[in-house]
Design an enzyme around this catalytic site. Structure first.
Site, PDB file in Angstrom:
ATOM      1  N   ASP A  40      28.794  21.144 -17.960  1.00  0.00           N
ATOM      2  CA  ASP A  40      28.327  22.423 -17.414  1.00  0.00           C
ATOM      3  C   ASP A  40      29.504  23.233 -16.881  1.00  0.00           C
ATOM      4  O   ASP A  40      30.389  22.706 -16.200  1.00  0.00           O
ATOM      5  CB  ASP A  40      27.340  22.157 -16.278  1.00  0.00           C
ATOM      6  CG  ASP A  40      26.821  23.424 -15.654  1.00  0.00           C
ATOM      7  OD1 ASP A  40      25.897  24.040 -16.217  1.00  0.00           O
ATOM      8  OD2 ASP A  40      27.355  23.816 -14.592  1.00  0.00           O
TER       9      ASP A  40
ATOM     10  N   CYS B  87       3.752   6.749  14.989  1.00  0.00           N
ATOM     11  CA  CYS B  87       2.576   7.025  15.815  1.00  0.00           C
ATOM     12  C   CYS B  87       2.967   7.114  17.296  1.00  0.00           C
ATOM     13  O   CYS B  87       3.701   6.258  17.806  1.00  0.00           O
ATOM     14  CB  CYS B  87       1.532   5.935  15.624  1.00  0.00           C
ATOM     15  SG  CYS B  87      -0.011   6.258  16.530  1.00  0.00           S
TER      16      CYS B  87
ATOM     17  N   ARG C  82      -9.169   1.412   9.534  1.00  0.00           N
ATOM     18  CA  ARG C  82      -9.475   2.845   9.580  1.00  0.00           C
ATOM     19  C   ARG C  82      -8.249   3.621  10.044  1.00  0.00           C
ATOM     20  O   ARG C  82      -7.429   3.112  10.812  1.00  0.00           O
ATOM     21  CB  ARG C  82     -10.637   3.127  10.528  1.00  0.00           C
ATOM     22  CG  ARG C  82     -11.943   2.461  10.143  1.00  0.00           C
ATOM     23  CD  ARG C  82     -13.103   3.016  10.956  1.00  0.00           C
ATOM     24  NE  ARG C  82     -12.842   2.986  12.392  1.00  0.00           N
ATOM     25  CZ  ARG C  82     -13.071   1.941  13.169  1.00  0.00           C
ATOM     26  NH1 ARG C  82     -13.565   0.825  12.657  1.00  0.00           N
ATOM     27  NH2 ARG C  82     -12.836   2.007  14.460  1.00  0.00           N
TER      28      ARG C  82
ATOM     29  N   CYS D 239      -1.747   2.813  11.326  1.00  0.00           N
ATOM     30  CA  CYS D 239      -0.930   3.932  11.799  1.00  0.00           C
ATOM     31  C   CYS D 239       0.319   4.090  10.942  1.00  0.00           C
ATOM     32  O   CYS D 239       0.715   3.183  10.213  1.00  0.00           O
ATOM     33  CB  CYS D 239      -0.483   3.698  13.251  1.00  0.00           C
ATOM     34  SG  CYS D 239      -1.812   3.457  14.436  1.00  0.00           S
TER      35      CYS D 239
ATOM     36  N   CYS E 160      -5.824   5.990  12.020  1.00  0.00           N
ATOM     37  CA  CYS E 160      -5.629   6.420  13.404  1.00  0.00           C
ATOM     38  C   CYS E 160      -5.891   7.918  13.515  1.00  0.00           C
ATOM     39  O   CYS E 160      -5.439   8.704  12.685  1.00  0.00           O
ATOM     40  CB  CYS E 160      -4.204   6.096  13.835  1.00  0.00           C
ATOM     41  SG  CYS E 160      -3.730   6.779  15.440  1.00  0.00           S
TER      42      CYS E 160
ATOM     43  N   CYS F 269      -2.194   9.866  14.662  1.00  0.00           N
ATOM     44  CA  CYS F 269      -1.056  10.105  13.763  1.00  0.00           C
ATOM     45  C   CYS F 269      -1.456  10.378  12.319  1.00  0.00           C
ATOM     46  O   CYS F 269      -0.602  10.701  11.495  1.00  0.00           O
ATOM     47  CB  CYS F 269      -0.085   8.926  13.811  1.00  0.00           C
ATOM     48  SG  CYS F 269      -0.717   7.393  13.079  1.00  0.00           S
TER      49      CYS F 269
ATOM     50  N   THR G  50      -7.603  -3.769  16.814  1.00  0.00           N
ATOM     51  CA  THR G  50      -8.427  -2.562  16.800  1.00  0.00           C
ATOM     52  C   THR G  50      -8.938  -2.203  15.408  1.00  0.00           C
ATOM     53  O   THR G  50      -9.793  -1.334  15.261  1.00  0.00           O
ATOM     54  CB  THR G  50      -7.623  -1.363  17.334  1.00  0.00           C
ATOM     55  OG1 THR G  50      -6.500  -1.130  16.461  1.00  0.00           O
ATOM     56  CG2 THR G  50      -7.135  -1.632  18.753  1.00  0.00           C
TER      57      THR G  50
END
Length: 531
Positions: free
Chosen positions: A481, A42, A67, A38, A69, A72, A34
């Site tokens: 301390d 996701c 690119r 993601c 998603c 998500c 695709t």
């Protein structure tokens, strides 16, 4: 978890199949069929393993042509916790990129701050993250633009300017390439989604920030942004309301208790359940209000210049230590039978840090060998005399904490403190002003420690508290301390600093967090969330 997790294919596949949000930000899943990438958590059905490849950064995914998603929003995953627990070149570079240095000074400026050549800097970032500094900064600009497009009514030209783009054309091309939508389509989509029912909630532990617009991509409980944030434009110009989720668990008691108990009048305050403070930023100033919630930190941010949005959110997240990995930290500390009950009683303690490293160092000196109240008084006088005034219609904040440059010409006799501490303070001011000592997200921890120790009046306690809370060293330890020694005595730990340091070797590399658990055995106000 170790560096380069994206190369362990079997482990990554298991994380994706279990939708484990703890791994968000550690690696990204790019789907070959695709061309979408993601985060591990996701909610969509995972692709077949042979269709997945794994990359170390959102910028690397974008550079490889994938690119983001739309479900998500992986471009908004929280940053790897490694950037705040390491002091090498890549970690320092990532902290500087989050602070906007590439946008302001370019890659040569980034490399100069790191003390390396441009070529060395680019090569190391590319080798570890799969993307160079320009691509990493571009990914950050794209996310800032998305925040402003989806959550403010700003004209697109103003969005481009505020996000750091050099031209409208570059802004349009970048948004279209990263999100497969034009800026106008992104805004339209967000507006339509805002009127629809919100999607099912996801675990918010690994998200970075989410929108207060019901039903938008980034609604409460869904993944949002780590370094930039999403939110709503409200009230006065430049005011945004944000949600800053975190990796769970988070115990807000010592985190906010410490910030409020040591708050400098005029610079910080606790009002209506929120810690508020002024911010000195690259392009202007800001006022932030931070309120702890069960699954996020509510953030109301007012900026004099919206170009400071990314930097302001990054600094607030750093101050609250929101990108820490509490599961790994607490797991290591629980291996000590003395610390285990403290961790089990109130897990997820963070190290309260700062939005301004120089400010914290100056305040550390003002607080040497005096009570918390006296330190606040000294700092308040300094702020009134030398701080830059700001307007705060919503509260009692009056000034920015003075910069080292503005303090360089002060009359030492005006400081109501012993002569030796006065010398310590003025020497530090001078070294900060002339660049002899540099404190910032890019500081080399070992070198900075050595330079601080060389100053008059700087002992191990002062240097280590600066390393812990200003530089962000997760392994800084304070064996001398008073609070740590009291806790050690109560718990049956070794009494002398040398012996306690030896025992604390088992807590490495998280000794700064062990200090928080030791301090929490006391009834000091720093350990309690204000009413």
């Amino acid at each position: 978890m170790q560096n380069g997790m994206h190369t362990d294919t079997e482990r990554c596949v298991r994380a994706v199949r279990s939708k484990d949000a703890r791994f968000d930000g550690w690696f990204f899943t790019a789907v070959l069929t695709t061309r979408i990438y993601c985060r591990p958590s996701c909610p969509v059905v995972p692709p077949k393993p042979e269709n997945m490849t794994f990359l170390p950064s959102a910028a690397a995914c974008q550079q490889a042509g994938f690119r983001a998603c739309k479900r998500c929003r992986p471009d908004t995953s929280p940053g790897s916790p490694e950037w705040n627990q390491r002091a090498d070149l890549v970690a320092r570079a990532m902290r500087l990129i989050a602070d906007g240095v590439v946008d302001r000074e370019g890659v040569p400026g980034l490399a100069a701050r790191l003390g390396y050549s441009t070529r060395q800097t680019e090569r190391q970032l590319l080798a570890e993250l799969g993307a160079g500094p320009l691509a990493l900064a571009r990914a950050q600009r794209a996310q800032t633009a998305r925040v402003l497009i989806e959550t403010t009514p700003l004209p697109m030209a103003d969005v481009a300017f505020a996000a750091g783009f050099a031209s409208i054309r570059t802004f349009n091309d970048t948004v279209r390439e990263v999100y497969a939508l034009t800026p106008s389509e992104l805004r339209t989509r967000a507006t339509k989604t805002a009127s629809s029912p919100p999607p099912p909630a996801f675990a918010a532990q690994a998200a970075g920030a989410s929108s207060d617009i019901p039903g938008t991509p980034g609604t409460p409980g869904t993944p949002g942004t780590a370094g930039t944030g999403t939110g709503t434009r409200t009230g006065a110009p430049g005011t945004l309301t944000l949600r800053l989720p975190f990796r769970a668990p988070l115990n807000p008691d010592n985190l906010f208790g410490h910030l409020v108990a040591t708050a400098v009048p005029g610079v910080e305050e606790w009002r209506a359940g929120a810690y508020r403070r002024t911010l000195r930023l690259p392009y202007g100033h800001g006022i932030v209000a931070l309120t702890p919630r069960p699954d996020h930190i509510a953030c109301r941010l007012t900026l004099s210049d919206l170009r400071d949005l990314t930097v302001a959110i990054s600094r607030c997240r750093r101050m609250l230590d929101l990108d820490a990995d509490p599961v790994a930290i607490d797991g290591q500390l629980r291996t000590d039978p003395v610390l285990a009950p403290l961790v089990d009683k109130a897990p997820g303690r963070r190290v309260p840090r700062t939005v301004d490293e120089e400010e914290f160092a100056l305040r550390a000196v003002l607080g040497q060998q005096v009570s918390t109240a006296a330190a606040r008084t000294h700092a308040g006088r300094l702020v009134t005399a030398h701080g830059d005034p700001v307007d705060d219609p919503e509260g009692g904040l009056t000034h920015l904490f003075p910069s080292a440059g503005s303090l360089a010409e002060l009359d030492p006799d005006s400081l109501a403190m012993p002569r030796t501490r006065r010398t310590t303070f003025t020497t530090l001011v001078s070294r900060l002003a002339d660049g002899g000592i540099h404190l910032g997200p890019d500081s080399d921890w070992a070198e900075t420690r050595a330079r601080l120790l060389a100053l008059p009046g700087f002992g191990p306690w002062t240097v280590d508290v600066i390393a812990m809370r200003a530089l962000g060293d997760p392994d800084a330890f304070l064996p001398t301390d008073l609070g740590v020694r009291r806790a050690a005595a109560e718990l049956g730990l070794p009494a002398t600093p040398a012996a306690l340091t030896g025992r604390a070797a088992a807590w490495r590399p998280w000794r700064a967090y062990a200090v928080q658990y030791l301090w929490a055995t006391d009834t000091h106000p720093i350990n309690f969330l204000p009413a």
